[in-house]
Each structure stands twice: as structure tokens, then as C-alpha cells.
Design a protein around this motif. Sequence first.
Motif, short mmCIF file in Angstrom:
data_model
loop_
_atom_site.label_atom_id
_atom_site.label_comp_id
_atom_site.label_asym_id
_atom_site.label_seq_id
_atom_site.Cartn_x
_atom_site.Cartn_y
_atom_site.Cartn_z
N THR A 182 11.07 15.66 2.17
CA THR A 182 10.79 14.34 2.94
C THR A 182 9.35 14.40 3.63
O THR A 182 8.70 13.59 3.77
N GLN A 183 9.07 15.67 3.91
CA GLN A 183 7.84 15.90 4.82
C GLN A 183 6.81 15.78 3.73
O GLN A 183 5.93 15.16 3.92
N THR A 184 7.04 16.21 2.24
CA THR A 184 5.88 16.19 1.51
C THR A 184 5.53 14.65 0.91
O THR A 184 4.39 14.14 0.65
N ARG A 185 6.74 13.97 0.75
CA ARG A 185 6.68 12.51 0.05
C ARG A 185 5.72 11.71 1.01
O ARG A 185 5.27 10.52 0.39
N ASN A 186 5.66 11.90 2.22
CA ASN A 186 5.09 11.00 3.36
C ASN A 186 3.52 11.62 3.38
O ASN A 186 2.73 11.01 4.14
N ARG A 187 2.79 12.66 2.52
CA ARG A 187 1.55 13.03 2.65
C ARG A 187 0.59 11.92 2.03
O ARG A 187 0.97 11.28 1.00
N ASP A 188 -0.55 12.17 2.22
CA ASP A 188 -1.71 11.22 1.90
C ASP A 188 -1.78 11.24 0.35
O ASP A 188 -2.16 10.47 -0.44
N PHE A 189 -1.98 12.55 -0.07
CA PHE A 189 -1.97 12.56 -1.59
C PHE A 189 -0.90 12.22 -2.63
O PHE A 189 -1.24 11.72 -3.53
N VAL A 190 0.15 12.18 -1.88
CA VAL A 190 1.44 11.61 -2.64
C VAL A 190 1.24 10.11 -2.66
O VAL A 190 1.62 9.44 -3.70
N GLU A 191 0.72 9.52 -1.42
CA GLU A 191 0.72 8.16 -1.40
C GLU A 191 -0.35 7.41 -2.17
O GLU A 191 -0.34 6.46 -2.89
N ALA A 192 -1.49 8.53 -2.22
CA ALA A 192 -2.59 7.94 -3.31
C ALA A 192 -2.41 8.13 -4.73
O ALA A 192 -2.69 7.24 -5.19
N ALA A 193 -1.52 9.01 -5.02
CA ALA A 193 -0.79 9.20 -6.41
C ALA A 193 -0.28 7.91 -6.71
O ALA A 193 -0.20 7.18 -7.90
N ARG A 194 0.72 7.39 -5.68
CA ARG A 194 1.51 6.31 -6.08
C ARG A 194 0.83 4.96 -6.20
O ARG A 194 0.88 4.03 -7.08
N ILE A 195 -0.26 4.73 -5.33
CA ILE A 195 -1.27 3.51 -5.33
C ILE A 195 -1.88 3.55 -6.75
O ILE A 195 -2.18 2.71 -7.22
N SER A 196 -2.50 4.71 -7.21
CA SER A 196 -3.40 4.72 -8.27
C SER A 196 -2.40 4.53 -9.52
O SER A 196 -3.01 4.34 -10.78
N GLY A 197 -0.97 4.20 -9.49
CA GLY A 197 -0.30 3.94 -10.36
C GLY A 197 0.26 5.10 -11.21
O GLY A 197 0.98 4.90 -12.32
N ALA A 198 0.46 6.03 -10.79
CA ALA A 198 1.40 7.33 -11.39
C ALA A 198 2.77 7.15 -11.36
O ALA A 198 3.22 6.52 -10.49
N SER A 199 3.57 7.61 -12.35
CA SER A 199 4.71 7.39 -12.53
C SER A 199 5.58 8.26 -11.52
O SER A 199 4.89 9.28 -11.03
N ALA A 200 6.98 8.18 -11.28
CA ALA A 200 7.57 8.69 -10.39
C ALA A 200 7.78 10.25 -10.89
O ALA A 200 7.62 11.25 -10.05
N LEU A 201 7.90 10.45 -12.16
CA LEU A 201 8.19 11.68 -12.78
C LEU A 201 6.74 12.63 -12.62
O LEU A 201 6.93 13.58 -12.26
N THR A 202 5.50 11.95 -12.95
CA THR A 202 4.58 12.38 -12.63
C THR A 202 4.03 12.98 -11.41
O THR A 202 3.85 14.11 -10.92
#
Length: 295
Positions: A182-202
Motif C-alpha cells: 500500500t505504501q509503495t503503490r502510492n509512490r510517484d514512480f508507480v503512478e508514472a508507470a501507470r500513466i505511461s500505459g504499463a500493464s498491471a503485471l508489469t
Amino acid sequence: MTAVDLSAIATPPAERSEGYWASVMRRLRRDPVAMGALVVILLIVLAAILAPYLAPADPFRGSMARRLRPVGTPGFPLGSDELGRDMLTRLMYAGRLSLFMGVTPVILAFVIGSGIGIFAAYIGGWVNTVVMRVIDVFFAFPSVLLAIALSGALGAGILNSIVSLTVVFVPQIARIAEAVTTQTRNRDFVEAARISGASALTIVRVHILGNVLGPIFVYATSLISVSMILSSGLSFLGLGVKPPEPEWGLMLNTLRTAIYSQPLVAALPGAMIFITSISFNLFSDGLRGAMEVRQ
């Protein structure tokens, strides 16, 4: 103008940056308590693995004429048990089952609990709420009572003991996995990867696992000492290993009547449980301290 000799200027060598795990190992090697505990663990593991080559006698062959010999008896350096079997041999062979039953449930719980906790935390929402409330039900029961109840329901045996202890440890590891994810998924690098179109598995494989498995692993190592004590306790109560197999908890049970005649011999299996458990605990503490400092 005077020409400047550039070759005379000493250029400092470029410093090679040290990776995080390399720095963890460096700090761990500087911890004498953790390294001493690791040496003790390795010696116990080697003695258990090499028991067929190092043990001085047959672990199952005894004689009533040689029963309960004291420590230091010629031919019996650590005495003999209630059936005249060599205690040194029995202790070395017992390390196999004791270590197996202590480490295996933690490994299984680490895999299962990490998967449950990471999945629940990454999905979030009502899924996380439902999973965590189910996990909370297991925390309503003390670990010892839950392990005894499950082993009693499943029946005595090595496999059933491992299953029972795995069920006990899965909720604890899942709770830690959910918290760090929960702490990690709210960090900026995870959000940036999600915005860039990376899949959930990636995202989980590249960004989540690398940041959460370390803390989960350290917590899991601290459970090995608890697992050793619980598994030995189940064998002591007759819910784990069955005679005549050597196991430290079972040996404590069979030698309990000799506590007044040969207290030192009767205490040897308990001493092995204590030494092994405290060694795993000290090593886990050292590993946690080495991982808490980030450079």
C-alpha cells in the motif's frame, strides 16, 4: 603565458557507486552478532545434513543395559536416552526434521502470504477490505492455540503439522505484505508507470516486487524461530513427528521422565531448540538493521 602541464594534474579516480544490496551485505558482515548467529546456523545445518557421515552410532539402535548414561560416558559423549540410544547421534539426526519443520512452513507462508497481501493492496477498494477482514479473523486466535487446534483436527504427522503452521503464518505475512505494498503503490514512480500505459503485471513485477519483497523477507526470517518452537511443541504434544523418528520436541517428550535422574541429558534437546531459535532471531535482527539504512 606559461603552459600548464595537464598531465601533472592528478585526476581522482571515479568512485563506483555501491548498490543497495551490496551495501546491505557490507553492513551485515560488520555485525558480529549476526555473523556469529549465521555461523551457528550453518554449523547446525551441516551437522544435520552430514549426520550419516559424522554421527558415531545408529540413531535407532539402543540397549536397555546402556539407558540414561550421563554426559561424558566413554562411547556416549552426550549420554544416552531412555532406550539406550546415543544422544549425540539422535540430536544430529533430529536436526533434519526440526529444521525442515521449522523452515518449510515459513517458506510456504512467505509465498502464499506475499501473494495475498500484494494482490489485495494493489487492487485496493472493497477487495482489499474483504481480504484483510478475513485475515483479521485469524488474529483473533493465539498462534499456539491455533496451531494446536489445526493439528488436532488434521491429525498427527509431519505433513499436517506443516500445513497447520503454514496456516498460522500466512495471515501474519499477508498483513505485512499488504502494508508495504500500500505504501509503495502510492509512490510517484508507480503512478508514472501507470500513466505511461504499463500493464498491471508489469508494474507489479518491475516496480512493486523489487520494493516490497525485501521487508517481507526480513519479517519472514524472524518467524523461523517461532516456527521452530511451535513445531517442536506440536511434536512434544504428540501432534507432530511420531516415534521412533528423532526430533528435538519429541525427544523432550520421551526424556521428560528422566529429568530427575539425568537432568543434563534430558535438557539437551531443549538446548538445541533454544540455540537454533535464538540464532535465527539474532540473524533476522541483524538483517533488519542492515536493510533499514539506505545510502
